[in-house]
Scaffold this active site. Structure first.
Site, PDB file in Angstrom:
ATOM      1  N   ASP A  46      -1.391 -12.828  -1.856  1.00 36.08           N
ATOM      2  CA  ASP A  46      -0.664 -11.779  -1.119  1.00 36.08           C
ATOM      3  C   ASP A  46       0.793 -11.803  -1.586  1.00 36.08           C
ATOM      4  OD1 ASP A  46      -0.659 -10.849   2.391  1.00 36.08           O
ATOM      5  OD2 ASP A  46       0.688 -10.232   0.794  1.00 36.08           O
ATOM      6  N   ASP A  98      -1.205  -5.016  -2.548  1.00 43.13           N
ATOM      7  CA  ASP A  98      -0.552  -6.309  -2.813  1.00 43.13           C
ATOM      8  C   ASP A  98      -1.400  -7.515  -2.452  1.00 43.13           C
ATOM      9  OD1 ASP A  98      -0.272  -6.598   0.010  1.00 43.13           O
ATOM     10  OD2 ASP A  98       1.598  -7.689  -0.307  1.00 43.13           O
ATOM     11  N   GLU A  99      -2.696  -7.299  -2.241  1.00 46.98           N
ATOM     12  CA  GLU A  99      -3.514  -8.378  -1.698  1.00 46.98           C
ATOM     13  C   GLU A  99      -4.907  -8.370  -2.315  1.00 46.98           C
ATOM     14  OE1 GLU A  99      -4.774  -9.225   2.778  1.00 46.98           O
ATOM     15  OE2 GLU A  99      -3.306  -7.645   2.543  1.00 46.98           O
TER      16      GLU A  99
HETATM   17  P1  TTP Z   1       1.913  -6.828   3.700  1.00 45.42           P
HETATM   18  O1  TTP Z   1       1.325  -7.776   2.689  1.00 45.42           O
HETATM   19  O2  TTP Z   1       1.325  -6.793   5.068  1.00 45.42           O
HETATM   20  O3  TTP Z   1       3.457  -7.160   3.897  1.00 45.42           O
HETATM   21  P2  TTP Z   1       4.538  -7.572   2.831  1.00 45.42           P
HETATM   22  O4  TTP Z   1       3.944  -7.814   1.484  1.00 45.42           O
HETATM   23  O5  TTP Z   1       5.627  -6.561   2.873  1.00 45.42           O
HETATM   24  O6  TTP Z   1       5.111  -8.924   3.436  1.00 45.42           O
HETATM   25  P3  TTP Z   1       4.442 -10.376   3.466  1.00 45.42           P
HETATM   26  O7  TTP Z   1       5.382 -11.233   2.687  1.00 45.42           O
HETATM   27  O8  TTP Z   1       4.392 -10.744   4.906  1.00 45.42           O
HETATM   28  O9  TTP Z   1       3.087 -10.268   2.841  1.00 45.42           O
HETATM   29  O10 TTP Z   1       1.879  -5.356   3.138  1.00 45.42           O
HETATM   30  C1  TTP Z   1       2.075  -5.046   1.779  1.00 45.42           C
HETATM   31  C2  TTP Z   1       2.834  -3.749   1.617  1.00 45.42           C
HETATM   32  O11 TTP Z   1       2.154  -2.695   2.266  1.00 45.42           O
HETATM   33  C3  TTP Z   1       4.217  -3.796   2.227  1.00 45.42           C
HETATM   34  O12 TTP Z   1       5.189  -4.303   1.338  1.00 45.42           O
HETATM   35  C4  TTP Z   1       4.455  -2.379   2.621  1.00 45.42           C
HETATM   36  C5  TTP Z   1       3.082  -1.804   2.868  1.00 45.42           C
HETATM   37  N1  TTP Z   1       2.832  -1.657   4.326  1.00 45.42           N
HETATM   38  C6  TTP Z   1       2.995  -0.404   4.922  1.00 45.42           C
HETATM   39  O13 TTP Z   1       3.303   0.580   4.245  1.00 45.42           O
HETATM   40  N2  TTP Z   1       2.807  -0.288   6.276  1.00 45.42           N
HETATM   41  C7  TTP Z   1       2.463  -1.355   7.078  1.00 45.42           C
HETATM   42  O14 TTP Z   1       2.313  -1.221   8.293  1.00 45.42           O
HETATM   43  C8  TTP Z   1       2.281  -2.645   6.430  1.00 45.42           C
HETATM   44  C9  TTP Z   1       1.892  -3.845   7.260  1.00 45.42           C
HETATM   45  C10 TTP Z   1       2.476  -2.733   5.074  1.00 45.42           C
HETATM   46 MG    MG Z   2       2.232  -9.019   1.245  1.00 49.85          MG
END
Ligand code: TTP
Ligand code: MG
Length: 363
Positions: free
Chosen positions: A13, A107-108
């Site tokens: 992630d 991103d995952e």
């Molecule tokens: P996430 O992996 O949930 O969050 P993140 O990568 O920003 O942070 P973390 O370090 O906690 O993993 O989500 C990935 C991307 O998806 C995030 O950068 C932006 C997008 N996203 C949205 O557009 N809306 C949302 O509600 C969420 C949770 C994420």
């Molecule tokens: Mg993330």
């Protein structure tokens, strides 16, 4: 008898993905609180970097609220094209290590690296290092014998870290974990479980399988296994898209059905354009979503294989009947697809029926 060796599953992630890309591309932002999203009155944040999270800024938070909590917050506009391209680059790195990749979002992803001789930990280290070198972004990883544990573990040493759950420490690892973190347990279910005195996976572990089954049915059985960190789901390389939709939040509330018709029609036209890219899929149903000004939403859906405008208009009308005088702030239009399996079953059935017809026609 030889015991089967545990699988090596990695969940990767990216760290504050969109925000990390913006900071990388705008070095003057480094060290400052940064979010990505709409900054206008009704804008919401898609994510925030770790500096901004210290002030409580989070995904899905309205921009005005985030700015109240962190007045120095810099909100960058969303650049989906850039994030998609970055995501493709990261997936290309995964593909060097395994063919078994299951993306969950941009991103995952889950990776099955069971075929590697080296430990899951060292493969994860290598992948993260390569992501950093290629993209200048950091990723976190969870390494475990299954998907459930790997996903939980990737959060453990975030950002820019990794954590491994070894097979012999699984039950202990799960004991303190809130049930809310389990796959399939949403806020409502968690509340129901809390009423039954169950808050952590350790609490579930204290209940017998028969009792959980009696109280919660099939879900109880799943809970019994999940709370012990058991999960046999394979890493599925091509998760197929289940639906396509378009939605929009309006800067001013829509007060009546008539006013919403042309707005929905515009969304429907975009939907038709998007559908051109999915001609290989069979459509199962059409739906219209309305979010009211009290933030509750409703979805009206009808089975169809042809998503025609008249149908959307009538779904919209049904949606308004649930409004109870509330105004509407968001509209959405979409279709759901049949799974490839359902589609081929239907094809078989149609062939079968056509054969029957031609047979009876011949009598
Ligand atoms: P996430 O992996 O949930 O969050 P993140 O990568 O920003 O942070 P973390 O370090 O906690 O993993 O989500 C990935 C991307 O998806 C995030 O950068 C932006 C997008 N996203 C949205 O557009 N809306 C949302 O509600 C969420 C949770 C994420
Ligand atoms: Mg993330």
């Amino acid at each position: 008898m030889t015991e089967e060796s545990p699988r090596k599953i990695i969940h990767i992630d990216m760290d504050c993905f969109y925000a990390a890309i913006e900071v990388r591309d705008h070095p003057e932002l480094r060290g400052k609180p940064v979010a990505v999203g709409g900054s206008s009155g009704r804008g919401v944040l898609t994510t925030a970097n770790y500096e901004a999270r210290k002030f409580g800024c989070r995904s899905a938070m309205p921009a005005f609220k985030a700015l109240r909590q962190c007045p120095s917050l810099i909100i960058m506009p969303v650049r989906f094209g850039v994030y998609r391209a970055e995501s493709q680059q990261i997936r290309a790195i995964f593909a060097k290590y395994t063919g078994l990749i299951e993306p969950l979002s941009l991103d995952e992803a889950y990776l099955d690296v069971s075929h590697w001789r080296s430990s899951g930990e060292s493969v994860a280290e290598e992948i993260r290092a390569e992501i950093r070198e290629t993209t200048g972004l950091t990723a976190s990883a969870g390494i475990a014998p299954n998907k459930l544990l790997a996903k939980i573990a990737s959060d453990w040493n975030k950002p820019d870290g990794q954590f491994e759950v070894k097979s012999d420490s699984v039950e202990g690892f799960m004991a303190d974990l809130p049930v809310r973190k389990l796959w399939g347990v949403g806020a409502k279910t968690a509340e129901r479980l809390l009423k039954a005195g169950i808050e952590t996976c350790g609490d579930v572990q204290n209940h017998a399988l028969t009792e959980l089954h009696r109280r919660f049915g099939r879900f109880g059985t799943a809970l019994y296994h999940l709370s012990r960190g058991r999960d046999d789901r394979p890493v599925q390389p091509s998760r197929e898209r289940k639906s396509v939709s378009n939605e929009r939040t309006y800067s001013e509330d829509i007060t009546c059905f008539e006013e919403s018709v042309p707005k929905l029609q515009a969304l429907w036209e975009e939907l038709c354009d998007d559908l051109a890219k999915h001609k290989d899929r069979s459509i199962k149903s059409a739906f219209v979503k309305l979010k009211f000004n009290d933030f509750r939403h409703t979805t009206v859906e009808r089975q169809t294989s042809a998503p025609e405008w008249k149908l959307y208009e009538s779904l919209l009308q049904d949606g308004w009947q649930r409004s109870n005088t509330r105004h509407v702030r968001l509209l959405g239009a979409g279709v759901r697809f049949r799974s490839q399996e359902e589609a081929s079953e239907l094809e078989q059935l149609t062939l079968f029926e056509e054969n029957l017809e031609s047979l009876s026609g011949g009598i």
